[in-house]
Motif scaffolding. Structure first.
Motif, short mmCIF file in Angstrom:
data_model
loop_
_atom_site.label_atom_id
_atom_site.label_comp_id
_atom_site.label_asym_id
_atom_site.label_seq_id
_atom_site.Cartn_x
_atom_site.Cartn_y
_atom_site.Cartn_z
N GLN A 272 1.95 13.26 -8.19
CA GLN A 272 3.00 12.56 -9.35
C GLN A 272 2.50 11.75 -10.42
N GLY A 273 1.19 11.54 -10.05
CA GLY A 273 0.49 10.38 -10.74
C GLY A 273 0.11 9.10 -10.44
N CYS A 274 0.67 8.60 -9.26
CA CYS A 274 0.55 7.34 -8.64
C CYS A 274 -0.89 7.28 -8.51
N GLY A 275 -1.27 5.75 -8.42
CA GLY A 275 -2.72 5.83 -8.38
C GLY A 275 -3.03 5.84 -6.79
N THR A 276 -4.37 6.64 -6.55
CA THR A 276 -4.63 6.76 -5.14
C THR A 276 -4.70 5.34 -4.24
N ALA A 277 -5.30 4.37 -4.67
CA ALA A 277 -5.53 3.21 -4.10
C ALA A 277 -4.17 2.60 -3.97
N ALA A 278 -2.92 2.41 -4.73
CA ALA A 278 -1.73 2.13 -4.56
C ALA A 278 -1.26 2.86 -3.35
N VAL A 279 -1.30 4.17 -3.23
CA VAL A 279 -0.69 4.90 -2.32
C VAL A 279 -1.22 4.50 -0.82
N ARG A 280 -2.84 4.55 -1.04
CA ARG A 280 -3.35 4.09 0.33
C ARG A 280 -2.73 2.65 0.92
N LYS A 281 -2.47 1.72 -0.04
CA LYS A 281 -2.35 0.61 0.28
C LYS A 281 -0.67 0.55 0.74
N LEU A 282 0.07 1.61 0.04
CA LEU A 282 1.38 1.43 0.63
C LEU A 282 1.65 2.07 2.03
N MET A 283 0.80 3.09 2.08
CA MET A 283 0.86 3.77 3.65
C MET A 283 0.38 2.81 4.65
N GLN A 284 -0.82 2.02 4.31
CA GLN A 284 -1.23 1.11 5.44
C GLN A 284 -0.34 0.02 5.69
N PHE A 285 0.44 -0.61 4.76
CA PHE A 285 1.35 -1.51 4.76
C PHE A 285 2.56 -1.21 5.82
N CYS A 286 2.90 0.14 5.72
CA CYS A 286 3.90 0.56 6.44
C CYS A 286 3.33 0.70 8.08
N SER A 287 2.15 1.28 8.06
CA SER A 287 1.48 1.39 9.45
C SER A 287 1.07 -0.07 10.15
N MET A 288 0.98 -1.01 9.29
CA MET A 288 0.54 -2.13 10.10
C MET A 288 1.81 -3.42 9.78
N VAL B 271 -15.25 -1.53 0.80
CA VAL B 271 -15.97 -1.08 2.27
C VAL B 271 -15.36 -1.78 3.45
N TRP B 272 -15.41 -3.16 3.28
CA TRP B 272 -15.27 -4.08 4.15
C TRP B 272 -13.86 -4.11 4.60
N ALA B 273 -13.03 -4.15 3.29
CA ALA B 273 -11.77 -4.09 3.56
C ALA B 273 -11.26 -3.28 4.34
N MET B 274 -11.78 -1.82 4.13
CA MET B 274 -11.55 -0.50 4.78
C MET B 274 -11.98 -0.99 6.16
N ILE B 275 -13.07 -1.57 6.66
CA ILE B 275 -13.49 -1.63 8.01
C ILE B 275 -12.62 -2.61 8.63
N LEU C 148 -8.18 -6.31 -1.38
CA LEU C 148 -9.71 -5.93 -1.52
C LEU C 148 -9.97 -4.35 -1.71
N GLY C 149 -8.92 -3.51 -1.06
CA GLY C 149 -8.84 -2.10 -1.02
C GLY C 149 -9.01 -1.56 -2.26
N GLU C 150 -9.80 -0.19 -2.39
CA GLU C 150 -10.05 0.51 -3.64
C GLU C 150 -10.18 1.95 -3.35
N ALA C 151 -9.94 2.85 -4.33
CA ALA C 151 -9.89 4.30 -3.78
C ALA C 151 -11.02 4.98 -4.69
N LYS C 152 -11.94 4.38 -5.46
CA LYS C 152 -13.01 4.95 -6.25
C LYS C 152 -14.20 5.17 -5.51
N ARG C 153 -14.72 6.28 -6.04
CA ARG C 153 -15.91 6.68 -5.36
C ARG C 153 -17.10 5.76 -5.63
#
Length: 458
Positions: free
Chosen positions: A325-341, A263-267, A443-448
């Protein structure tokens, strides 16, 4: 292929954890609620609301960017220094931070649609009154700072409300594309104020830019109230409902959530991204005016946001596709954020070295285009981790971002005033981005994490 067409955006037949769906059998488009949880919009209603939310986000950013677009003209008229201009621009973020959590919590509780209606009508009127306040006889620096502060207060609930709506009214598998679609309203607003606003500024004066945004916002609120909410009475009294009807977001263990590193990583990632993004939005018009005084305003005020439209939709589509396609949600979120920042920071640094107007516009366009991947990164990650209190948690994130955004806008103005150079400003923005994305990747995750076996009610 046929199956994919049947499961497009907002599939009302998909199994979702809600009691029932909206009843649209009566004339008009109404919002109905189940006894305990919000309902998922059926497709016709979802399309209508998506269009209206896209439009209001567009007008919101016209209103928000009216002051930065007019800052050079207003500073010349009122004899403001760069530091004073930065104070006026930064006042928005002081107000913006106050209503984030309250707006998100209210949206989780009574529905983001109603909160948006109240806030839009308020900031629309405030925007239209801004030129009048400048002529009241008081110090323009004081009145414009106060108007920017109040505008921030009224607009602070907007994005937490959108996140709450996305969590409550849309099925989980389509949220990335929805948020990217709604984010296009931001870029359309930038194009509108950059193109039409710049022309209005040249032809009719800076006051017309504020009048246009204010009147459109009030018109939107009237349409939504009459056509979608059908004149429903909306008051703050609805917040004080009985405890048995309180939404799930009020039963979340917030102490548990805020102890989670993810959560803090996201913030932290969100506040770093927002700080650099807000600073760019606030100072880019001044940068181009100072560096390329003979350049056409509409070029650097329109082209970067024109590039952002397809990249935002592409980011949302590719992120949802990778997850399917089966990629991990956390990995996808990190990839998108790496591109944006991360990748965007490279082009911010290129901007420090460019001496050509075309190269500067190209660097800014690529930076803004890459930044749209944030909409399918951290912006959606809040729904991955805490969908039941997404609006309130996003409000916490935006509150932190508003404080840092305020500091960055003001410090940037001070650095420009003292050094006369933009290199230091852009270098600091790139460093802030790198720090934020590094923390999120680590530190980012995508689990509930908003569900406990026996949640503590606080």
């Amino acid at each position: 292929m046929a199956d994919e067409q049947e499961t497009g955006l907002f599939n009302p037949h998909e199994d979702v954890p809600f009691i029932k769906q909206c009843d649209c059998s009566t004339p008009g488009l109404q919002i109905t609620q189940s006894s305990s949880k919000p309902t998922v919009w059926p497709r016709p209603l979802a399309r209508t609301w998506t269009l209206m939310l896209l439009l209001v986000t567009c007008v919101l950013h016209w209103s928000r960017m009216a002051m930065p677009i007019c800052a050079v003209t207003m500073a010349r008229e009122f004899e403001w220094s760069k530091t004073e201009t930065g104070m006026v621009l930064g006042a928005f973020f002081w107000g913006y931070c106050f209503t984030q959590v309250v707006g998100g919590h209210a949206s989780d509780r009574i529905g983001g649609e109603r909160v948006l209606l109240l806030s839009t009508s308020s900031w629309g009127i405030m925007t239209a009154l801004t030129p009048i306040l400048a002529k009241t006889g008081l110090s323009p620096l004081l009145t414009m700072t106060a108007s920017r502060f109040l505008l921030g207060v009224m607009q602070g609930v907007h994005y937490p409300s959108l996140v709450s709506i996305c969590s409550q009214r849309v099925t989980e598998g389509e949220r990335g594309l929805l948020m990217s679609t709604l984010a296009c309203g931001c870029y359309l607003g930038m194009m509108l104020v950059g193109g039409v606003g710049s022309l209005m500024l040249d032809w009719f004066g800076w006051q017309s830019v504020f009048y246009g945004a204010g009147l459109l916002a009030v018109f939107w609120a009237c349409c939504v109230w009459k056509c979608l909410l059908q004149g429903t009475d909306i008051s703050l009294d609805s917040l004080w409902i009985s405890r048995k009807d309180v939404s799930e977001s009020s039963r979340i263990n917030w102490l548990y959530l805020l102890r989670e590193p993810s959560v803090w990583a996201m913030i932290i990632a969100h506040l770093c991204f927002s700080s650099s993004y807000y600073t760019l939005m606030s100072w880019l018009p001044t940068f181009f005016k100072d560096t390329f005084p003979h350049a056409k305003d509409w070029v650097f005020n329109v082209i970067p946001w024109f590039v952002a439209l397809p990249t935002s939709l592409f980011g949302g589509s590719i992120s949802d596709h990778l997850i399917r396609q089966g990629c991990g949600t956390a990995a996808v979120r990190k990839l998108m954020q790496f591109c944006s920042m991360g990748v965007a920071s490279v082009f911010i640094l290129f901007l420090c070295k460019t001496s050509s107007f075309i190269q500067a516009v190209a660097c800014v366009s690529v930076t803004i285009g890459l930044s749209t991947f944030h909409n399918s990164g951290v912006s959606v990650n809040v729904n991955d981790q805490a969908p039941s209190c997404a609006g309130a948690l996003y409000g916490v994130m935006n509150t932190c971002a508003a404080f840092t955004g305020l500091l960055m806008v003001y410090i940037s103005g001070y650095m420009i005033e003292v050094t006369g150079s933009w290199v230091n400003v852009f270098s600091v923005l790139a460093l802030v981005n790198v720090i934020g994305v590094a923390v999120f990747i680590t530190l980012g995750e995508a689990k509930r994490i908003d569900q406990l076996d026996e949640p503590e009610i606080i």
